[in-house]
Design a protein around this motif. Structure first.
Motif, PDB file in Angstrom:
ATOM      1  N   GLY A 160       0.835  -1.202   0.000  1.00 45.43           N
ATOM      2  CA  GLY A 160       0.000   0.000   0.000  1.00 45.43           C
ATOM      3  C   GLY A 160       0.862   1.241   0.000  1.00 45.43           C
ATOM      4  O   GLY A 160       1.899   1.289  -0.663  1.00 45.43           O
ATOM      5  N   TRP A 161       0.434   2.244   0.778  1.00 45.87           N
ATOM      6  CA  TRP A 161       1.237   3.460   0.888  1.00 45.87           C
ATOM      7  C   TRP A 161       1.274   3.906   2.337  1.00 45.87           C
ATOM      8  O   TRP A 161       0.386   3.587   3.125  1.00 45.87           O
ATOM      9  CB  TRP A 161       0.706   4.577  -0.010  1.00 45.87           C
ATOM     10  N   MET A 162       2.323   4.641   2.704  1.00 43.75           N
ATOM     11  CA  MET A 162       2.444   5.136   4.071  1.00 43.75           C
ATOM     12  C   MET A 162       3.327   6.365   4.117  1.00 43.75           C
ATOM     13  O   MET A 162       4.097   6.642   3.195  1.00 43.75           O
ATOM     14  CB  MET A 162       3.030   4.068   4.998  1.00 43.75           C
ATOM     15  N   VAL A 163       3.192   7.098   5.212  1.00 44.05           N
ATOM     16  CA  VAL A 163       4.110   8.186   5.559  1.00 44.05           C
ATOM     17  C   VAL A 163       4.869   7.714   6.790  1.00 44.05           C
ATOM     18  O   VAL A 163       4.264   7.451   7.833  1.00 44.05           O
ATOM     19  CB  VAL A 163       3.367   9.497   5.851  1.00 44.05           C
ATOM     20  N   ASN A 164       6.176   7.567   6.670  1.00 45.29           N
ATOM     21  CA  ASN A 164       6.972   7.011   7.760  1.00 45.29           C
ATOM     22  C   ASN A 164       8.377   7.615   7.711  1.00 45.29           C
ATOM     23  O   ASN A 164       9.285   7.062   7.092  1.00 45.29           O
ATOM     24  CB  ASN A 164       7.040   5.487   7.639  1.00 45.29           C
ATOM     25  N   PRO A 165       8.586   8.781   8.355  1.00 42.04           N
ATOM     26  CA  PRO A 165       9.899   9.424   8.316  1.00 42.04           C
ATOM     27  C   PRO A 165      11.027   8.551   8.841  1.00 42.04           C
ATOM     28  O   PRO A 165      12.156   8.623   8.349  1.00 42.04           O
ATOM     29  CB  PRO A 165       9.705  10.669   9.197  1.00 42.04           C
ATOM     30  N   ALA A 166      10.737   7.695   9.840  1.00 45.38           N
ATOM     31  CA  ALA A 166      11.785   6.838  10.394  1.00 45.38           C
ATOM     32  C   ALA A 166      12.267   5.815   9.368  1.00 45.38           C
ATOM     33  O   ALA A 166      13.435   5.433   9.373  1.00 45.38           O
ATOM     34  CB  ALA A 166      11.273   6.133  11.646  1.00 45.38           C
ATOM     35  N   LEU A 167      11.375   5.388   8.487  1.00 45.41           N
ATOM     36  CA  LEU A 167      11.720   4.382   7.485  1.00 45.41           C
ATOM     37  C   LEU A 167      12.277   5.003   6.215  1.00 45.41           C
ATOM     38  O   LEU A 167      13.266   4.516   5.651  1.00 45.41           O
ATOM     39  CB  LEU A 167      10.484   3.542   7.147  1.00 45.41           C
ATOM     40  N   PHE A 168      11.655   6.101   5.760  1.00 43.61           N
ATOM     41  CA  PHE A 168      12.020   6.672   4.461  1.00 43.61           C
ATOM     42  C   PHE A 168      12.877   7.932   4.558  1.00 43.61           C
ATOM     43  O   PHE A 168      13.410   8.383   3.547  1.00 43.61           O
ATOM     44  CB  PHE A 168      10.753   6.981   3.673  1.00 43.61           C
ATOM     45  N   GLY A 169      12.944   8.524   5.735  1.00 43.39           N
ATOM     46  CA  GLY A 169      13.785   9.706   5.902  1.00 43.39           C
ATOM     47  C   GLY A 169      13.135  11.017   5.528  1.00 43.39           C
ATOM     48  O   GLY A 169      13.794  12.058   5.519  1.00 43.39           O
ATOM     49  N   ASP A 170      11.835  10.995   5.189  1.00 38.71           N
ATOM     50  CA  ASP A 170      11.134  12.236   4.874  1.00 38.71           C
ATOM     51  C   ASP A 170       9.648  12.057   5.166  1.00 38.71           C
ATOM     52  O   ASP A 170       9.207  10.984   5.576  1.00 38.71           O
ATOM     53  CB  ASP A 170      11.356  12.656   3.414  1.00 38.71           C
ATOM     54  N   GLY A 171       8.867  13.120   4.966  1.00 39.42           N
ATOM     55  CA  GLY A 171       7.446  13.089   5.274  1.00 39.42           C
ATOM     56  C   GLY A 171       6.559  12.865   4.070  1.00 39.42           C
ATOM     57  O   GLY A 171       5.353  13.126   4.129  1.00 39.42           O
ATOM     58  N   ARG A 172       7.126  12.365   2.962  1.00 39.13           N
ATOM     59  CA  ARG A 172       6.327  12.114   1.768  1.00 39.13           C
ATOM     60  C   ARG A 172       5.624  10.761   1.859  1.00 39.13           C
ATOM     61  O   ARG A 172       6.085   9.869   2.571  1.00 39.13           O
ATOM     62  CB  ARG A 172       7.224  12.123   0.524  1.00 39.13           C
ATOM     63  N   PRO A 173       4.525  10.598   1.129  1.00 43.80           N
ATOM     64  CA  PRO A 173       3.908   9.271   1.040  1.00 43.80           C
ATOM     65  C   PRO A 173       4.720   8.370   0.104  1.00 43.80           C
ATOM     66  O   PRO A 173       5.141   8.794  -0.974  1.00 43.80           O
ATOM     67  CB  PRO A 173       2.515   9.553   0.474  1.00 43.80           C
ATOM     68  N   TRP A 174       4.933   7.135   0.532  1.00 46.20           N
ATOM     69  CA  TRP A 174       5.676   6.149  -0.239  1.00 46.20           C
ATOM     70  C   TRP A 174       4.842   4.880  -0.383  1.00 46.20           C
ATOM     71  O   TRP A 174       4.087   4.513   0.517  1.00 46.20           O
ATOM     72  CB  TRP A 174       6.976   5.764   0.462  1.00 46.20           C
ATOM     73  N   SER A 175       4.991   4.184  -1.502  1.00 47.04           N
ATOM     74  CA  SER A 175       4.457   2.835  -1.597  1.00 47.04           C
ATOM     75  C   SER A 175       5.392   1.906  -0.818  1.00 47.04           C
ATOM     76  O   SER A 175       6.570   2.211  -0.622  1.00 47.04           O
ATOM     77  CB  SER A 175       4.352   2.393  -3.053  1.00 47.04           C
ATOM     78  N   PHE A 176       4.864   0.756  -0.391  1.00 49.64           N
ATOM     79  CA  PHE A 176       5.690  -0.139   0.413  1.00 49.64           C
ATOM     80  C   PHE A 176       5.185  -1.570   0.310  1.00 49.64           C
ATOM     81  O   PHE A 176       4.067  -1.848  -0.125  1.00 49.64           O
ATOM     82  CB  PHE A 176       5.687   0.287   1.885  1.00 49.64           C
ATOM     83  N   GLY A 177       6.041  -2.501   0.740  1.00 50.70           N
ATOM     84  CA  GLY A 177       5.664  -3.895   0.924  1.00 50.70           C
ATOM     85  C   GLY A 177       6.202  -4.354   2.267  1.00 50.70           C
ATOM     86  O   GLY A 177       7.274  -3.916   2.706  1.00 50.70           O
ATOM     87  N   LEU A 178       5.468  -5.224   2.938  1.00 49.67           N
ATOM     88  CA  LEU A 178       5.880  -5.729   4.247  1.00 49.67           C
ATOM     89  C   LEU A 178       5.469  -7.187   4.345  1.00 49.67           C
ATOM     90  O   LEU A 178       4.362  -7.551   3.954  1.00 49.67           O
ATOM     91  CB  LEU A 178       5.215  -4.914   5.359  1.00 49.67           C
ATOM     92  N   TRP A 179       6.355  -8.035   4.856  1.00 46.95           N
ATOM     93  CA  TRP A 179       6.016  -9.444   5.008  1.00 46.95           C
ATOM     94  C   TRP A 179       6.504  -9.983   6.338  1.00 46.95           C
ATOM     95  O   TRP A 179       7.430  -9.463   6.946  1.00 46.95           O
ATOM     96  CB  TRP A 179       6.611 -10.273   3.865  1.00 46.95           C
ATOM     97  N   LYS A 180       5.822 -11.038   6.807  1.00 54.20           N
ATOM     98  CA  LYS A 180       6.213 -11.765   8.001  1.00 54.20           C
ATOM     99  C   LYS A 180       6.040 -13.246   7.705  1.00 54.20           C
ATOM    100  O   LYS A 180       4.987 -13.676   7.229  1.00 54.20           O
ATOM    101  CB  LYS A 180       5.348 -11.373   9.182  1.00 54.20           C
ATOM    102  N   GLY A 181       7.094 -14.041   7.973  1.00 56.24           N
ATOM    103  CA  GLY A 181       7.032 -15.437   7.580  1.00 56.24           C
ATOM    104  C   GLY A 181       7.611 -16.393   8.593  1.00 56.24           C
ATOM    105  O   GLY A 181       7.406 -16.254   9.805  1.00 56.24           O
ATOM    106  N   VAL A 182       8.370 -17.363   8.094  1.00 54.60           N
ATOM    107  CA  VAL A 182       8.916 -18.434   8.923  1.00 54.60           C
ATOM    108  C   VAL A 182       9.781 -17.872  10.043  1.00 54.60           C
ATOM    109  O   VAL A 182      10.601 -16.974   9.821  1.00 54.60           O
ATOM    110  CB  VAL A 182       9.741 -19.406   8.046  1.00 54.60           C
ATOM    111  N   ASN A 183       9.583 -18.390  11.263  1.00 50.87           N
ATOM    112  CA  ASN A 183      10.402 -18.016  12.422  1.00 50.87           C
ATOM    113  C   ASN A 183      10.430 -16.508  12.658  1.00 50.87           C
ATOM    114  O   ASN A 183      11.451 -15.946  13.046  1.00 50.87           O
ATOM    115  CB  ASN A 183      11.830 -18.550  12.268  1.00 50.87           C
ATOM    116  N   ARG A 184       9.276 -15.873  12.367  1.00 48.63           N
ATOM    117  CA  ARG A 184       9.109 -14.428  12.605  1.00 48.63           C
ATOM    118  C   ARG A 184      10.058 -13.574  11.778  1.00 48.63           C
ATOM    119  O   ARG A 184      10.353 -12.423  12.126  1.00 48.63           O
ATOM    120  CB  ARG A 184       9.282 -14.104  14.096  1.00 48.63           C
TER     121      ARG A 184
END
Length: 210
Positions: A14-38
């Motif tokens: 989807g999309w998010m605003v996450n300065p800690a992850l992207f380094g700015d306050g812009r909206p970015w598309s993203f992907g996130l996954w959780k799988g084997v053994n966390r």
């Protein structure tokens, strides 16, 4: 997503605003996954996601459309032959662009299917307790163009047939009605150009309960 006891497998995009992850306050598309053994991570911050397209990246800053809106049209689908989970940039001309995939070996619960499909908006409060805006910062009203909105969600069933979300039970959850809102959209056909699954968002603020 599938959760069993202390195990959970999921994929999000989807999309998010996450300065800690992207380094700015812009909206970015993203992907996130959780799988084997966390194991799991955002985008390509750890081994996992295989980028295939050279032009359509999983995570990029999003530019506003001519009317100032920001739209994301993404899908997550499992390849019937390989079992890999693909991220696809959906195009309205009917030709989607495959961005890349999460190999099936990353997961031990969603190797063949998922038992939950969700569409969500989420925020995280600051250490001061103040919650940020969600969506475009406006509470949903009768005018569906004033707040963030989600159009119909297509779900691929166990027979690999595409079925509109109207065929499934929709469970609506709103954690805080003080700072955010959630409204059903109009149930009309896409041909009329008015179908909206739901509208959501809000200004955030202090003591939102998030």
């Amino acid at each position: 997503m599938i959760a069993v006891r202390d195990k959970v497998n999921f994929i999000q995009t989807g999309w998010m605003v996450n300065p800690a992850l992207f380094g700015d306050g812009r909206p970015w598309s993203f992907g996130l996954w959780k799988g084997v053994n966390r194991t799991g991570c955002y985008n390509t911050r750890c081994p996992g996601f295989i980028q295939v397209s050279r032009t359509d990246l999983l995570s990029i800053p999003l530019s506003p459309l001519p009317k100032g809106e920001i739209g994301v049209y993404l899908s997550i689908e499992q390849d019937k032959k390989t079992g890999n989970w693909w991220a696809t940039d959906v195009k309205y001309n009917g030709h989607g662009m495959h961005i890349g995939y999460w190999p099936k070996e990353l997961f031990d619960l969603i190797s063949t299917n998922a038992n939950m499909v969700g569409v969500t908006g989420a925020v995280q409060a600051s250490p001061s307790g103040k919650s940020p805006p969600m969506g475009n910062g406006y509470l949903p009203t009768k005018n569906e163009m004033e707040s963030a909105r989600v159009r119909d969600v297509d779900i691929i069933d166990s027979n690999f047939k595409v079925i509109g979300s109207r065929k499934y039970k929709l469970e609506k959850i709103l954690d805080s009605d003080k700072c955010y809102g959630l409204r059903d959209g109009r149930k009309k056909s896409f041909d009329e150009g008015t179908y909206v699954l739901f509208t959501y968002g809000g200004p955030g603020g202090d003591s939102c309960g998030i």
